[in-house]
Design an enzyme around this catalytic site. Structure first.
Site, PDB file in Angstrom:
ATOM      1  N   LYS A 260       0.844  -1.200   0.000  1.00 51.08           N
ATOM      2  CA  LYS A 260       0.000   0.000   0.000  1.00 51.08           C
ATOM      3  C   LYS A 260       0.879   1.250   0.000  1.00 51.08           C
ATOM      4  CE  LYS A 260      -3.115   2.587   3.068  1.00 51.08           C
ATOM      5  NZ  LYS A 260      -3.778   2.592   4.402  1.00 51.08           N
ATOM      6  N   ASP A 265      -2.461  10.460   3.756  1.00 49.51           N
ATOM      7  CA  ASP A 265      -3.853  10.063   3.890  1.00 49.51           C
ATOM      8  C   ASP A 265      -4.598  11.016   4.815  1.00 49.51           C
ATOM      9  OD1 ASP A 265      -6.253   8.757   3.870  1.00 49.51           O
ATOM     10  OD2 ASP A 265      -5.637   7.200   5.279  1.00 49.51           O
ATOM     11  N   LYS A 272     -10.173  12.491   8.409  1.00 51.59           N
ATOM     12  CA  LYS A 272      -9.688  12.019   9.699  1.00 51.59           C
ATOM     13  C   LYS A 272      -9.694  13.163  10.722  1.00 51.59           C
ATOM     14  CE  LYS A 272      -6.281   8.685   7.891  1.00 51.59           C
ATOM     15  NZ  LYS A 272      -6.786   7.454   8.538  1.00 51.59           N
ATOM     16  N   ASP A 342     -12.011   6.905   3.750  1.00 56.97           N
ATOM     17  CA  ASP A 342     -10.820   6.670   4.565  1.00 56.97           C
ATOM     18  C   ASP A 342     -10.437   5.197   4.585  1.00 56.97           C
ATOM     19  OD1 ASP A 342      -8.680   7.406   6.156  1.00 56.97           O
ATOM     20  OD2 ASP A 342      -9.803   7.218   8.027  1.00 56.97           O
ATOM     21  N   ARG A 346      -7.334  -0.403   0.908  1.00 57.74           N
ATOM     22  CA  ARG A 346      -7.811  -1.661   0.330  1.00 57.74           C
ATOM     23  C   ARG A 346      -8.227  -1.494  -1.132  1.00 57.74           C
ATOM     24  NH1 ARG A 346     -12.165  -2.118   4.987  1.00 57.74           N
ATOM     25  NH2 ARG A 346     -10.359  -1.153   5.994  1.00 57.74           N
TER      26      ARG A 346
END
Length: 498
Positions: A260, A265, A272, A342, A346
Site C-alpha cells: 500500500k 492520507d 480524519k 478513509d 484496500r
C-alpha cells in the site's frame, strides 16, 4: 552512514572511542548481586581487576533487556568509554540485535569508532549484532538546521565465527534497505508525492538491476485501475502504479509482493480527526517495505523470481475527490461501493492484487498500514498476519520471527463477509458492523486474490511508525517494518520451504 567491519582481537587491545559488552541478570536470589558479564566481557573485566560487575551494579545495572549503562574506563582500557548493554534472560539473535542497536544509538554524538564485544559465537549471531548496530545507528536529520548528534561512524564487530563475513554483508544490505524505507516514511509528504516515490523506485531499480515499469494517471485510467484512480483523483498530484521485477536465471518459482502506497492520507472526504492525521505520511509504509525488499533481493540474489507492486496515491479532499457512495470498478471488473473514503488502502491494493494474477505467482503477499483496528488488537509492535491458507499463514509468521519482526496469526472468519454486502455493487469497502476491523479488511482483500493463488496479508499499521521512544534497533518515526520479513519470505520460497 555507519560503516561496519569484523575483528577477532580482544576488546582490551582496541583503540576505539567506546567498547560495548553484554550483561545478564545476576543471581535471582540476591537482589544486590551484580549483573553477570556475557561472553566477550571477561577480557574487559580483567582490565578492571575483576571488579567490573560491582562497578556496574553501583551504577544501577541489572542486566535487564534494553538497559544501557555507560562508565569511564579511567585508563584501564585504551577506549575511554565502556557501555554495558543488557541482554535480559536470553542471548539469542534477537537479544543481540536489540542490544547492539540500543548501544550504538546511545553513543551517537559522543563516539565515532565503536567496538561491539557482544557474545557473537556463530555467523548468525555476528550478523544479528551487525544488523542491530547498523539499524541502531540510523538517523534522519535531513531537515534539521541546528545542532545535530553525529551518528557512530564505524562499528567493529568482535567475533571469530566462521562465515561471519557473509553474515556481515547480508546485514549491511538489509540495513541499507531498511534505512531507505525509513527515509521514505520520514520524508514530509510535501516532498514525497506518488510520482516522487515512483521515480525513487525507478532509480533503485536501476541501481540493483531490477526491471521497472511505471503507469501514470492516463495509463491507469485506460487500463481500468479504478481503485488507484478513484483514491488519487482528489489530489493535485496524480497516482502511479510501479511494477518492479527481479528475475533469477535458474528460478522456477515466483513470489509477488504488493505494498500500500498512500503517500499521505487525510481520509479524503471522510476526513480524519487531527490527532489521527499528523503521522499519515507513514501510510506508504507498505509500498516502502516492498521497495526496500526488492532492493535487498536484487543484491542478495536468491533463486526465485520476485515481482513487487507499488500502487501510489495521495488521498485528499477536494472538489474532484471520490464521494461516499461512489462505485469504483477495480482492475478485472469487480465493482466496489465506497462507503468511507478513509478505507482507501484496500482499494489501491485491490487493483494490484488482481493484476498480480498475470504474473502467475506461487505466493502472493500484500503489506499495508491498513487499519487502526490492528493497533487495537495487537498494539504498536506486532504485525497481524492473515491468509487464505493456514499453512502459509503459519510459515509467514515463522519467517517474520526469524527476520526479527514480531507478528501474530489472525483469522479471516467467513461470517464477516456478509457485512461487506452492498445494495448497489459487488462489494462495499467497509462493513456496517463496528467490530473486527482488521479482519474485515483482510476479508475484503481476499475477494481480489486471483483464484488458486496462496496469499498472505500483513497489516503493519502500528509497527510501521514508532510514535514513542526508540527501543532496541528501532528509532522514533519510520521503522522500515516488514522489509526484512519480505526478504525472508522470498528466501524461503527460493529454498522451497514456503
Amino acid at each position: 552512514m555507519t560503516t561496519i567491519s569484523l575483528d577477532s582481537a580482544a576488546p582490551s587491545a582496541l583503540e576505539v572511542d567506546a567498547i560495548v559488552i553484554g550483561t545478564l541478570p545476576g543471581d535471582s536470589g540476591d537482589p544486590a548481586a551484580p549483573p553477570r558479564l556475557a561472553a566477550g566481557g571477561q577480557d574487559v573485566d580483567r582490565a578492571f581487576d575483576g571488579r567490573l560487575g560491582d562497578a556496574l551494579r553501583s551504577l544501577g545495572a541489572a542486566g535487564k533487556a534494553g538497559e544501557i549503562v555507560k562508565l569511564p574506563t579511567l585508563g584501564a582500557l585504551p577506549a575511554p568509554v565502556l557501555v554495558a548493554a543488557g541482554l535480559g534472560e536470553e542471548t539469542g539473535a534477537d537479544a543481540l540485535r536489540r542490544a547492539a542497536g540500543a548501544a550504538v544509538r546511545a553513543l551517537a554524538g559522543s563516539a565515532r569508532r565503536v567496538a561491539v564485544a557482544l557474545p557473537a559465537g556463530s555467523a548468525d549471531e555476528a550478523g544479528a549484532v551487525a544488523l542491530g548496530a547498523l539499524l541502531g545507528g540510523y538517523v534522519f536529520d535531513r531537515y534539521r538546521t541546528g545542532e545535530r548528534k553525529d551518528p557512530v561512524a564505524e562499528v567493529i564487530v568482535l567475533t571469530g565465527a566462521e562465515g561471519a563475513d557473509r553474515a556481515l554483508e547480508r546485514a549491511r544490505i538489509l540495513a541499507d534497505s531498511v534505512a531507505l524505507v525509513r527515509d521514505l516514511v520520514n520524508t514530509p509528504p510535501m516532498d514525497l508525492g506518488p510520482d516522487d516515490m515512483a521515480q525513487i523506485a525507478a532509480k533503485v531499480a536501476d541501481e540493483v538491476g531490477l526491471d521497472a515499469q511505471i503507469l501514470d494517471e492516463r495509463a491507469l485510467a485506460d487500463g481500468g485501475y479504478g481503485g488507484i484512480v478513484g483514491v488519487g483523483q482528489g489530489s493535485a498530484r496524480p497516482p502511479r502504479l510501479v511494477r518492479l521485477a527481479y528475475a533469477h536465471p535458474e528460478a522456477d518459482r515466483t513470489v509477488v509482493f504488493v505494498g500500500k502506497g498512500i503517500t499521505f492520507d487525510t481520509g479524503g472526504l471522510s476526513l480524519k480527526p487531527t490527532e489521527s492525521m499528523d503521522w499519515m505520511k507513514s501510510d506508504m509504509g507498505g509500498a516502502g517495505a516492498v521497495l526496500g525488499a526488492l532492493r535487498a533481493i536484487g543484491l542478495l540474489k536468491p533463486k526465485v523470481n520476485v515481482v513487487g507492486y507499488l500502487p501510489l496515491a495521495e488521498n485528499m479532499p477536494s472538489g474532484t475527490a471520490q464521494r461516499p457512495s461512489d462505485v469504483l470498478t477495480i482492475y478485472g471488473g469487480k465493482t466496489v461501493e465506497v462507503l468511507n473514503t478513509d478505507a482507501e488502502g484496500r482499494l489501491v491494493l485491490a487493483d494490484a492484487l488482481v493484476r498480480s494474477g498475470e504474473d502467475s505467482p506461487d505466493l502472493l503477499v500484500d503489506v499495508a498500514t491498513l487499519t487502526g483496528a490492528q493497533l487495537v488488537a495487537l498494539g504498536t509492535r506486532t504485525t497481524g498476519v492473515m491468509a487464505n491458507d493456514d499453512e502459509v499463514r503459519a510459515k509467514v509468521v515463522d519467517a517474520a520471527g526469524r527476520a526479527g519482526e514480531p507478528s501474530w496469526p489472525m483469522p479471516l472468519p467467513p461470517e464477516l463477509r456478509k457485512g461487506l454486502d452492498s445494495a448497489v455493487a459487488d462489494i462495499a469497502n467497509i462493513s456496517n458492523e463496528r467490530w473486527g476491523g482488521m479482519l474485515v479488511a483482510g476479508v475484503f482483500l481476499k475477494e481480489f486474490v486471483p483464484d488458486g493463488v496462496r496469499w498472505a496479508h500483513l497489516d503493519i499499521a502500528g509497527p510501521a511508525f514508532n510514535k514513542g521512544e526508540p527501543y532496541g534497533e528501532v528509532p522514533k518515526g519510520g521503522t522500515g517494518a516488514a522489509t526484512r520479513t519480505l526478504v525472508q519470505i522470498a528466501e524461503d520460497v527460493a529454498a522451497g520451504s514456503l
